[in-house]
Design a protein around this motif. Structure first.
Motif, short mmCIF file in Angstrom:
data_model
loop_
_atom_site.label_atom_id
_atom_site.label_comp_id
_atom_site.label_asym_id
_atom_site.label_seq_id
_atom_site.Cartn_x
_atom_site.Cartn_y
_atom_site.Cartn_z
N ALA A 55 31.73 79.53 19.58
CA ALA A 55 31.60 80.80 18.86
C ALA A 55 30.16 81.10 18.47
O ALA A 55 29.76 82.25 18.39
CB ALA A 55 32.50 80.82 17.63
N GLY A 56 29.38 80.08 18.23
CA GLY A 56 27.99 80.27 17.83
C GLY A 56 27.23 78.98 17.93
O GLY A 56 27.80 77.93 18.25
N PRO A 57 25.93 79.01 17.65
CA PRO A 57 25.09 77.83 17.83
C PRO A 57 25.51 76.61 17.00
O PRO A 57 25.37 75.50 17.44
CB PRO A 57 23.70 78.29 17.42
N HIS A 58 26.02 76.82 15.81
CA HIS A 58 26.39 75.69 14.95
C HIS A 58 27.90 75.60 14.75
O HIS A 58 28.35 74.88 13.87
CB HIS A 58 25.69 75.81 13.60
N SER A 59 28.65 76.30 15.57
CA SER A 59 30.10 76.33 15.45
C SER A 59 30.74 75.26 16.32
O SER A 59 30.23 74.93 17.39
CB SER A 59 30.62 77.71 15.87
N MET A 60 31.86 74.74 15.88
CA MET A 60 32.65 73.82 16.69
C MET A 60 33.91 74.50 17.21
O MET A 60 34.76 73.87 17.81
CB MET A 60 33.03 72.59 15.86
N ASP A 61 34.04 75.81 16.98
CA ASP A 61 35.18 76.56 17.48
C ASP A 61 34.93 77.02 18.91
O ASP A 61 33.98 77.76 19.18
CB ASP A 61 35.47 77.78 16.60
#
Length: 84
Positions: A55-61
């Motif tokens: 989902a984004g640079p620091h996301s784990m989704d």
């Protein structure tokens, strides 16, 4: 639906929109794809792996997946699945 075939993107959308945790949905999908129960179009050959799109640079989704082969990376919308 899987007997007639569907895109990998449709499968991912269905699993990720289910009420289970994202990490469980991703794990279930990955195991199902590696099970040998599906015919992939285009033919991926014997050497491929899943590439996760987050989902984004620091996301784990995980929001999508692609198939990486030695020659190319194929988007989930371009991969069709059919049950054996």
């Amino acid at each position: 639906m899987l007997v007639e075939g569907m895109t990998l993107a449709a499968l991912i959308d269905g699993v990720l929109s289910s009420p289970i945790k994202n990490s469980d949905a991703v794990r279930i999908t990955a195991r199902a794809l590696a099970s040998g129960d599906f015919i992939f179009t285009p033919d991926l050959g014997s050497l491929w792996r899943l590439k996760y799109i987050y989902a984004g640079p620091h996301s784990m989704d995980v929001v999508d997946m692609a198939i990486a082969t030695p020659d190319e990376t194929i988007a989930s919308t371009a991969v069709r699945l059919r049950l054996l």
